[in-house]
Design a protein around this motif. Structure first.
Motif, PDB file in Angstrom:
ATOM      1  N   PRO A 115       1.313  -8.097  -9.212  1.00 34.44           N
ATOM      2  CA  PRO A 115       0.448  -9.163  -8.691  1.00 34.44           C
ATOM      3  C   PRO A 115      -0.729  -8.589  -7.900  1.00 34.44           C
ATOM      4  CG  PRO A 115       2.750  -9.724  -8.374  1.00 34.44           C
ATOM      5  CD  PRO A 115       2.723  -8.308  -8.868  1.00 34.44           C
ATOM      6  N   GLY A 116      -1.907  -9.112  -8.171  1.00 35.61           N
ATOM      7  CA  GLY A 116      -3.101  -8.622  -7.488  1.00 35.61           C
ATOM      8  C   GLY A 116      -3.765  -7.459  -8.181  1.00 35.61           C
ATOM      9  N   ASN A 117      -3.067  -6.875  -9.169  1.00 32.76           N
ATOM     10  CA  ASN A 117      -3.620  -5.771  -9.953  1.00 32.76           C
ATOM     11  C   ASN A 117      -4.228  -4.694  -9.043  1.00 32.76           C
ATOM     12  OD1 ASN A 117      -4.543  -4.214 -12.070  1.00 32.76           O
ATOM     13  ND2 ASN A 117      -6.201  -5.605 -12.663  1.00 32.76           N
ATOM     14  N   PRO A 118      -3.410  -4.084  -8.181  1.00 34.40           N
ATOM     15  CA  PRO A 118      -3.944  -3.138  -7.188  1.00 34.40           C
ATOM     16  C   PRO A 118      -4.675  -1.940  -7.783  1.00 34.40           C
ATOM     17  CG  PRO A 118      -1.536  -3.053  -7.283  1.00 34.40           C
ATOM     18  CD  PRO A 118      -1.958  -4.265  -8.037  1.00 34.40           C
ATOM     19  N   ALA A 119      -4.349  -1.525  -8.999  1.00 30.97           N
ATOM     20  CA  ALA A 119      -5.010  -0.363  -9.602  1.00 30.97           C
ATOM     21  C   ALA A 119      -6.300  -0.746 -10.328  1.00 30.97           C
ATOM     22  CB  ALA A 119      -4.061   0.342 -10.570  1.00 30.97           C
ATOM     23  N   GLY A 120      -6.615  -2.033 -10.371  1.00 31.25           N
ATOM     24  CA  GLY A 120      -7.869  -2.478 -10.971  1.00 31.25           C
ATOM     25  C   GLY A 120      -7.959  -2.249 -12.473  1.00 31.25           C
ATOM     26  N   VAL A 121      -6.845  -2.446 -13.167  1.00 34.17           N
ATOM     27  CA  VAL A 121      -6.827  -2.262 -14.627  1.00 34.17           C
ATOM     28  C   VAL A 121      -7.530  -3.445 -15.291  1.00 34.17           C
ATOM     29  CG1 VAL A 121      -5.364  -2.083 -16.675  1.00 34.17           C
ATOM     30  CG2 VAL A 121      -4.693  -0.929 -14.554  1.00 34.17           C
ATOM     31  N   LYS A 122      -8.446  -3.141 -16.214  1.00 36.39           N
ATOM     32  CA  LYS A 122      -9.172  -4.205 -16.897  1.00 36.39           C
ATOM     33  C   LYS A 122      -9.080  -4.118 -18.418  1.00 36.39           C
ATOM     34  CE  LYS A 122     -12.592  -4.743 -13.202  1.00 36.39           C
ATOM     35  NZ  LYS A 122     -14.041  -4.673 -12.848  1.00 36.39           N
ATOM     36  N   THR A 123      -8.996  -2.900 -18.930  1.00 35.68           N
ATOM     37  CA  THR A 123      -9.023  -2.713 -20.376  1.00 35.68           C
ATOM     38  C   THR A 123      -7.988  -1.684 -20.804  1.00 35.68           C
ATOM     39  OG1 THR A 123     -10.630  -0.896 -20.314  1.00 35.68           O
ATOM     40  CG2 THR A 123     -11.514  -3.150 -20.371  1.00 35.68           C
ATOM     41  N   LEU A 124      -7.801  -1.576 -22.117  1.00 33.44           N
ATOM     42  CA  LEU A 124      -6.897  -0.565 -22.665  1.00 33.44           C
ATOM     43  C   LEU A 124      -7.333   0.832 -22.244  1.00 33.44           C
ATOM     44  CD1 LEU A 124      -4.537   0.176 -24.602  1.00 33.44           C
ATOM     45  CD2 LEU A 124      -6.235   0.237 -26.445  1.00 33.44           C
ATOM     46  N   ALA A 125      -8.636   1.096 -22.203  1.00 35.55           N
ATOM     47  CA  ALA A 125      -9.143   2.423 -21.834  1.00 35.55           C
ATOM     48  C   ALA A 125      -8.708   2.821 -20.423  1.00 35.55           C
ATOM     49  CB  ALA A 125     -10.673   2.444 -21.939  1.00 35.55           C
ATOM     50  N   ASP A 126      -8.525   1.847 -19.546  1.00 39.26           N
ATOM     51  CA  ASP A 126      -8.091   2.152 -18.178  1.00 39.26           C
ATOM     52  C   ASP A 126      -6.703   2.790 -18.142  1.00 39.26           C
ATOM     53  OD1 ASP A 126     -10.399   1.261 -16.897  1.00 39.26           O
ATOM     54  OD2 ASP A 126      -9.670  -0.805 -16.767  1.00 39.26           O
ATOM     55  N   LEU A 127      -5.904   2.535 -19.173  1.00 33.26           N
ATOM     56  CA  LEU A 127      -4.547   3.077 -19.185  1.00 33.26           C
ATOM     57  C   LEU A 127      -4.536   4.593 -19.385  1.00 33.26           C
ATOM     58  CD1 LEU A 127      -2.611   0.388 -21.277  1.00 33.26           C
ATOM     59  CD2 LEU A 127      -3.110   0.453 -18.819  1.00 33.26           C
ATOM     60  N   ALA A 128      -5.662   5.144 -19.761  1.00 35.76           N
ATOM     61  CA  ALA A 128      -5.760   6.598 -19.946  1.00 35.76           C
ATOM     62  C   ALA A 128      -6.257   7.302 -18.681  1.00 35.76           C
ATOM     63  CB  ALA A 128      -6.692   6.906 -21.119  1.00 35.76           C
ATOM     64  N   ARG A 129      -6.486   6.570 -17.613  1.00 38.71           N
ATOM     65  CA  ARG A 129      -6.961   7.185 -16.371  1.00 38.71           C
ATOM     66  C   ARG A 129      -5.925   8.140 -15.787  1.00 38.71           C
ATOM     67  NH1 ARG A 129      -8.258   1.830 -13.244  1.00 38.71           N
ATOM     68  NH2 ARG A 129      -7.087   3.043 -11.703  1.00 38.71           N
ATOM     69  N   ASP A 130      -6.406   9.251 -15.233  1.00 44.43           N
ATOM     70  CA  ASP A 130      -5.514  10.263 -14.665  1.00 44.43           C
ATOM     71  C   ASP A 130      -4.779   9.750 -13.426  1.00 44.43           C
ATOM     72  OD1 ASP A 130      -6.256  12.072 -16.606  1.00 44.43           O
ATOM     73  OD2 ASP A 130      -7.820  13.012 -15.379  1.00 44.43           O
ATOM     74  N   ASP A 131      -5.411   8.831 -12.695  1.00 46.34           N
ATOM     75  CA  ASP A 131      -4.821   8.373 -11.436  1.00 46.34           C
ATOM     76  C   ASP A 131      -3.869   7.189 -11.622  1.00 46.34           C
ATOM     77  OD1 ASP A 131      -6.831   6.589 -12.211  1.00 46.34           O
ATOM     78  OD2 ASP A 131      -7.262   6.005 -10.138  1.00 46.34           O
ATOM     79  N   LEU A 132      -3.643   6.781 -12.865  1.00 46.50           N
ATOM     80  CA  LEU A 132      -2.847   5.578 -13.125  1.00 46.50           C
ATOM     81  C   LEU A 132      -1.388   5.920 -13.408  1.00 46.50           C
ATOM     82  CD1 LEU A 132      -3.610   2.450 -13.528  1.00 46.50           C
ATOM     83  CD2 LEU A 132      -3.089   2.909 -15.922  1.00 46.50           C
ATOM     84  N   GLN A 133      -0.499   5.201 -12.767  1.00 46.14           N
ATOM     85  CA  GLN A 133       0.933   5.337 -13.025  1.00 46.14           C
ATOM     86  C   GLN A 133       1.299   4.368 -14.155  1.00 46.14           C
ATOM     87  OE1 GLN A 133       3.191   7.540 -11.052  1.00 46.14           O
ATOM     88  NE2 GLN A 133       1.108   8.324 -10.777  1.00 46.14           N
ATOM     89  N   LEU A 134       1.323   4.894 -15.372  1.00 43.59           N
ATOM     90  CA  LEU A 134       1.566   4.076 -16.561  1.00 43.59           C
ATOM     91  C   LEU A 134       2.990   4.267 -17.062  1.00 43.59           C
ATOM     92  CD1 LEU A 134       0.494   2.345 -18.997  1.00 43.59           C
ATOM     93  CD2 LEU A 134      -0.111   4.528 -20.074  1.00 43.59           C
ATOM     94  N   VAL A 135       3.622   3.171 -17.458  1.00 43.42           N
ATOM     95  CA  VAL A 135       4.961   3.225 -18.040  1.00 43.42           C
ATOM     96  C   VAL A 135       4.927   2.571 -19.417  1.00 43.42           C
ATOM     97  CG1 VAL A 135       7.368   2.521 -17.797  1.00 43.42           C
ATOM     98  CG2 VAL A 135       6.075   3.161 -15.783  1.00 43.42           C
TER      99      VAL A 135
END
Length: 251
Positions: A115-135
């Motif tokens: 909730p609130g999208n704290p990491a500021g994800v907007k698009t699929l490309a954002d999931l490739a960011r180095d600072d993102l904790q992706l599961v």
């Protein structure tokens, strides 16, 4: 006096005997189903048991790859419902499908964030960011295979911090805040309510998941199993899936 005593003992025994017969007459229908079907199949379980008071439906949910592995290794199941054709094909190739699998729903991926999208994800490309904790789901799991298809189509390399064996495990990590984002199904985000937010993924159209089910070969309750299949494919079942956000079967 002896006859009266015998009659009393018989009358006392009748309720116990009735209970024993009731338990003995209950048949168990075991349904193995993809984790993304949890909410819908639990609803159908209630409907089925209302229509079949002498049947106890036991649902077993997990990743489709785990479930088909269990069945091929000897686990007893009457029905198998997969989140993709690939894992259903494994059952068919093992000669463990009693008849042709029938597709009953479709599903697509969406990005789930806390909730609130704290990491500021907007698009699929954002999931490739180095600072993102992706599961993500593991590659052998339908949701993982779909995630990689979508990423490959977009020319992206996704490096998750963990790979899970079911879509519900991915969702749980996003809900708990252990992950900034995860790729799950549209239906998972809808079912989670305000525990997560969903970000639409136009690229998901390239990786639609098709859900087939079939009676398992060798089932001791083949007729009851077919009635479960009929419920899923029928108007009542299809309404349950539509309400949960699933798409209609493609065939």
């Amino acid at each position: 006096m002896t006859r009266v005593l015998a009659l009393l003992l018989l009358l006392l025994a009748l309720p116990l005997a009735a209970c024993g017969n009731d338990d003995g007459e209950k048949e168990t229908l075991t349904v193995f189903a993809a984790a993304s079907l949890t909410t819908t199949f639990e609803q159908l379980e209630k409907q089925y048991e209302d229509d079949h008071p002498d049947v106890d439906v036991r649902l077993s949910f997990a990743g489709s790859s785990d479930l088909v592995a269990q069945i091929t290794e000897g686990a007893e199941a009457d029905v198998f419902a997969s989140a993709d054709d690939k894992n259903m094909a494994k059952l068919v190739e093992a000669d463990l499908a009693a008849g042709d699998p029938a597709e009953f729903a479709t599903n697509t991926l969406v990005i789930a964030v806390p909730p609130g999208n704290p990491a500021g994800v907007k698009t699929l490309a954002d999931l490739a960011r180095d600072d993102l904790q992706l599961v993500l789901c593991a590659p052998e799991v339908p949701c993982g295979n779909a995630a990689r298809t979508v990423a490959d189509g977009a020319g992206l390399t996704l490096e998750p911090v963990s790979e899970e064996q079911s879509v519900t495990d991915v969702l749980a990590k996003v809900e708990s805040g252990e992950a900034d984002a995860g790729l799950v199904y549209v239906t998972d985000v809808k079912g989670a309510g305000d525990k997560v937010e969903g970000i639409e993924l136009p690229e998901a159209a390239s990786a639609v998941n098709h859900y087939p089910l079939v009676v398992v070969e060798g089932s001791d309750h083949a007729d009851l199993a077919q009635e479960w299949v009929d419920l899923v494919l029928g108007a009542e079942g299809q309404q349950v899936f539509a309400d949960a956000g699933f798409g209609p079967p493609a065939s």
